[in-house]
Scaffold this motif. Structure first.
Motif, PDB file in Angstrom:
ATOM      1  N   TYR A 106      27.906  13.319  36.827  1.00 66.02           N
ATOM      2  CA  TYR A 106      27.821  14.275  36.269  1.00 66.02           C
ATOM      3  C   TYR A 106      26.555  15.501  35.957  1.00 66.02           C
ATOM      4  O   TYR A 106      25.826  15.665  35.472  1.00 66.02           O
ATOM      5  N   SER A 107      25.548  14.596  37.077  1.00 64.91           N
ATOM      6  CA  SER A 107      24.414  14.880  37.306  1.00 64.91           C
ATOM      7  C   SER A 107      24.254  16.404  38.131  1.00 64.91           C
ATOM      8  O   SER A 107      25.156  16.078  39.065  1.00 64.91           O
ATOM      9  N   GLU A 108      23.176  16.878  37.934  1.00 59.20           N
ATOM     10  CA  GLU A 108      22.886  18.208  38.937  1.00 59.20           C
ATOM     11  C   GLU A 108      21.949  17.997  40.265  1.00 59.20           C
ATOM     12  O   GLU A 108      22.584  18.479  41.377  1.00 59.20           O
ATOM     13  N   HIS A 109      21.770  16.922  40.066  1.00 54.08           N
ATOM     14  CA  HIS A 109      21.193  16.226  41.925  1.00 54.08           C
ATOM     15  C   HIS A 109      22.171  16.249  42.929  1.00 54.08           C
ATOM     16  O   HIS A 109      22.134  15.888  43.985  1.00 54.08           O
ATOM     17  N   HIS A 110      23.691  15.622  42.107  1.00 57.36           N
ATOM     18  CA  HIS A 110      24.772  15.699  43.108  1.00 57.36           C
ATOM     19  C   HIS A 110      25.082  16.813  43.932  1.00 57.36           C
ATOM     20  O   HIS A 110      25.450  16.610  45.481  1.00 57.36           O
ATOM     21  N   THR A 111      24.601  17.785  43.297  1.00 56.59           N
ATOM     22  CA  THR A 111      24.641  19.176  43.591  1.00 56.59           C
ATOM     23  C   THR A 111      24.025  19.425  45.365  1.00 56.59           C
ATOM     24  O   THR A 111      23.743  20.682  46.122  1.00 56.59           O
ATOM     25  N   GLY A 112      22.816  18.534  45.312  1.00 60.73           N
ATOM     26  CA  GLY A 112      21.938  19.456  46.071  1.00 60.73           C
ATOM     27  C   GLY A 112      21.016  20.640  45.962  1.00 60.73           C
ATOM     28  O   GLY A 112      20.352  20.940  46.293  1.00 60.73           O
ATOM     29  N   ARG A 113      20.571  20.834  44.661  1.00 62.97           N
ATOM     30  CA  ARG A 113      20.047  22.462  44.030  1.00 62.97           C
ATOM     31  C   ARG A 113      19.376  22.202  42.944  1.00 62.97           C
ATOM     32  O   ARG A 113      19.084  23.147  42.264  1.00 62.97           O
ATOM     33  N   ALA A 114      19.120  21.061  42.700  1.00 58.16           N
ATOM     34  CA  ALA A 114      18.247  19.970  41.749  1.00 58.16           C
ATOM     35  C   ALA A 114      16.771  19.434  42.322  1.00 58.16           C
ATOM     36  O   ALA A 114      17.275  18.634  42.840  1.00 58.16           O
ATOM     37  N   ILE A 115      15.752  19.429  41.857  1.00 58.23           N
ATOM     38  CA  ILE A 115      14.624  19.223  42.145  1.00 58.23           C
ATOM     39  C   ILE A 115      13.947  18.731  40.735  1.00 58.23           C
ATOM     40  O   ILE A 115      14.028  19.521  39.677  1.00 58.23           O
TER      41      ILE A 115
END
Length: 237
Positions: free
Chosen positions: A168-177
Motif C-alpha cells: 500500500y506504499s506509494e513508493h512501490h509505484t516508482g513515482r514517489a519521493i
C-alpha cells in the motif's frame, strides 16, 4: 513423535525457503535432540510445519502475496477497504536517479525520473537544493521496515499512522519521493519550515508533483511535508 520421513531434502525450493527451513530445523532439534544430525543437510523443507514463515510464491497474484504478508504482520485483511488507501502495484521498469543522502542508489520509473531531475535542476537554478531521501521501495523492503518496527515494540496501530503496509506504499509505484534539505532532520515536519519546502509548494505542480499526505489527510497518515508523488492522471496509470 516426529518422523524423519516427513523431512525432505535438498534444494527443492529457493534459497529463501532454505533459510526459513533451516530456522525451523534448528527449533525442531532443540525439542528433539535425536534429529540434530539432520542439520548437516544443505537445505530442508518441513511439510505442514507451523514453524515455517507462511510465504506466497512470487508468481502468485499480487493481491494474494500482499494478503499473505498482511496476515504475517497482524494487519487486518480489510485494511484497504477500511482505510481507503489504494493497493499500489510494484513498478518493474525503473531507472536510477543517483544516490540519496545515505549513498544508496535510488530508482524511479523513467517518466517520473525525468520529472524529478527536471524539478531538481530547476530548483538548483534558483539556489534551492532538493535532497533525495527515498524513492522506489519494494513490497519486501516495506515488510522489513514493518518487521523492525514490530520487533522494537511498536503496535500495528502506531505503525499504521506513519508507515503504509506492504502493498500500500506509494513508493512501490516508482513515482514517489521523500525529500529533505541541508541541515534538516530527514522525514520530520521541520522540513515544512525550509526554503526547499516553500519552493516545492510553489513550483512542484509545474512538474506534476503533489504532496498527498497533508494535515488531516483522509487516509489517517501523519502529516508528511517531505513526501511528494507524481500525479497518476498525468502518467496515465
Amino acid at each position: 513423535m516426529v518422523k524423519e520421513a516427513s523431512i525432505m531434502v535438498p534444494f527443492l525450493y529457493g534459497f529463501d525457503h532454505c533459510l526459513d527451513a533451516a530456522h525451523s530445523m534448528l527449533h525442531l532439534t532443540v525439542q528433539h535432540p535425536k534429529l540434530e544430525h539432520l542439520l548437516c543437510v544443505p537445505c530442508v523443507s518441513l511439510q505442514n510445519s507451523n514453524a515455517m514463515r507462511s510465504e506466497t510464491p512470487d508468481h502468485a497474484p499480487y493481491e494474494k502475496r500482499v494478503a499473505a504478508i498482511l496476515l504475517e504482520l497482524g494487519i487486518p485483511a480489510s485494511y484497504g477497504s477500511d482505510s481507503g488507501v489504494p493497493l499500489q502495484r510494484e513498478a518493474t521498469d525503473l531507472l536510477s536517479v543517483g544516490a540519496d543522502i545515505y549513498g544508496r542508489d535510488q530508482r524511479l520509473t523513467p517518466e517520473v525520473a525525468a520529472r524529478w531531475q527536471a524539478m531538481q535542476a530547476a530548483a538548483a537554478q534558483q539556489g534551492v537544493s532538493l535532497l533525495l531521501v527515498s524513492a522506489f521501495r519494494s513490497v519486501e523492503y516495506q515488510r522489513q521496515i514493518w518487521e523492525r518496527k514490530l520487533a522494537a515494540g511498536e503496535s500495528v496501530a502506531q505503525i499504521l499512522r506513519v508507515s503504509a503496509p506492504p502493498g500500500y506504499s506509494e513508493h512501490h509505484t516508482g513515482r514517489a519521493i521523500d525529500l529533505t534539505a541541508s541541515g534538516c532532520d530527514p522525514l520530520t515536519e521541520a522540513f515544512e519550515g525550509t526554503p526547499e519546502f516553500a519552493w516545492l509548494a510553489a513550483h512542484a505542480g509545474t512538474f506534476d508533483f503533489s504532496m498527498p499526505y497533508s494535515r488531516g489527510n483522509r487516509y489517517g497518515f501523519i502529516y508528511e511535508p517531505w513526501h511528494w508523488s507524481a500525479n497518476e492522471t498525468i502518467l496515465g496509470s
